[in-house]
Design a protein around this motif. Sequence first.
Motif, short mmCIF file in Angstrom:
data_model
loop_
_atom_site.label_atom_id
_atom_site.label_comp_id
_atom_site.label_asym_id
_atom_site.label_seq_id
_atom_site.Cartn_x
_atom_site.Cartn_y
_atom_site.Cartn_z
N ASP A 1 -33.42 35.03 -35.13
CA ASP A 1 -33.59 35.67 -33.83
C ASP A 1 -34.31 34.77 -32.82
N CYS A 2 -34.42 33.47 -33.11
CA CYS A 2 -35.17 32.55 -32.25
C CYS A 2 -34.28 31.48 -31.63
N LEU A 3 -34.75 31.00 -30.50
CA LEU A 3 -34.18 29.84 -29.82
C LEU A 3 -35.33 28.93 -29.42
N VAL A 4 -35.04 27.67 -29.12
CA VAL A 4 -36.05 26.78 -28.55
C VAL A 4 -35.83 26.83 -27.04
N PHE A 5 -36.87 27.25 -26.31
CA PHE A 5 -36.77 27.39 -24.86
C PHE A 5 -37.37 26.17 -24.17
N LYS A 6 -36.59 25.58 -23.25
CA LYS A 6 -37.07 24.46 -22.45
C LYS A 6 -37.68 25.04 -21.18
N THR A 7 -38.96 24.81 -20.96
CA THR A 7 -39.63 25.32 -19.77
C THR A 7 -39.44 24.35 -18.61
N VAL B 1 -27.37 38.07 -25.74
CA VAL B 1 -27.60 36.74 -25.15
C VAL B 1 -27.88 35.72 -26.26
N LEU B 2 -28.69 36.13 -27.24
CA LEU B 2 -28.98 35.25 -28.39
C LEU B 2 -27.68 34.88 -29.10
N HIS B 3 -26.82 35.87 -29.36
CA HIS B 3 -25.54 35.62 -30.04
C HIS B 3 -24.67 34.67 -29.21
N GLU C 1 -31.44 29.33 -17.84
CA GLU C 1 -30.13 29.69 -18.40
C GLU C 1 -30.20 31.03 -19.12
N PHE C 2 -31.24 31.21 -19.93
CA PHE C 2 -31.39 32.46 -20.68
C PHE C 2 -31.54 33.63 -19.71
N SER C 3 -32.36 33.43 -18.68
CA SER C 3 -32.59 34.48 -17.69
C SER C 3 -31.30 34.87 -16.98
#
Length: 195
Positions: free
Chosen positions: A7-13, A50-52, A67-69
């Motif tokens: 259930d995780c992703l690596v988020f680039k800030t 969104v994760l999928h 992108e996630f937002s």
Amino acid sequence: MILLRPDCLVFKTADGENIPCSAHEVTVELMDDSTEWLDADMVEHAAGAVLHYFKSEKGQDMVSVAEFSEALERVLRGLGLNVKATDDVETPPPAEAESVPPPRVVEANLQELAGEPNLGCELVFFPRLRDALRRELDGTPLLLRFRGLRACVKQLAGARRWGPHCQALNDQIVDYLRGCLGAEKFGSKCALIVW
């Protein structure tokens, strides 16, 4: 390399940091005060969709917060909600957002498609499901929603409580819908949400 939980992703800030985090936690942070009036299950399903999308369909384990937002906002708009992520995330100017027409959303109830309990069960359900999907795709929707999955599965399985058989049937229905959608002419142009 960190092995991520499913259930995780690596988020680039924006400042260049890479932070491993669960999609749900990031969703709650992005939605800020909006989560108070949104249905918690709907937010969780949106975060899962969104994760999928990023992990399974795009094959990405790393994604920018922007992108996630943006993807999360599209999913929530598809569910009929007009929400915006917090202002510290780069979003398109309002003029661009207003020029995008609302997506054509079609919804079907899986529990209704299952029909009366004990009347043919799965033998009748899957052909009905395929026919309903084809019927809804005739109008070339941008988003196709099938709701009532959990109740439908319990009805088909004749179960009061969720168990391994229910989970297997749940997965079978979702896989079947994906397969049917992929086989249809305009299926690749339509998003699918099953909840």
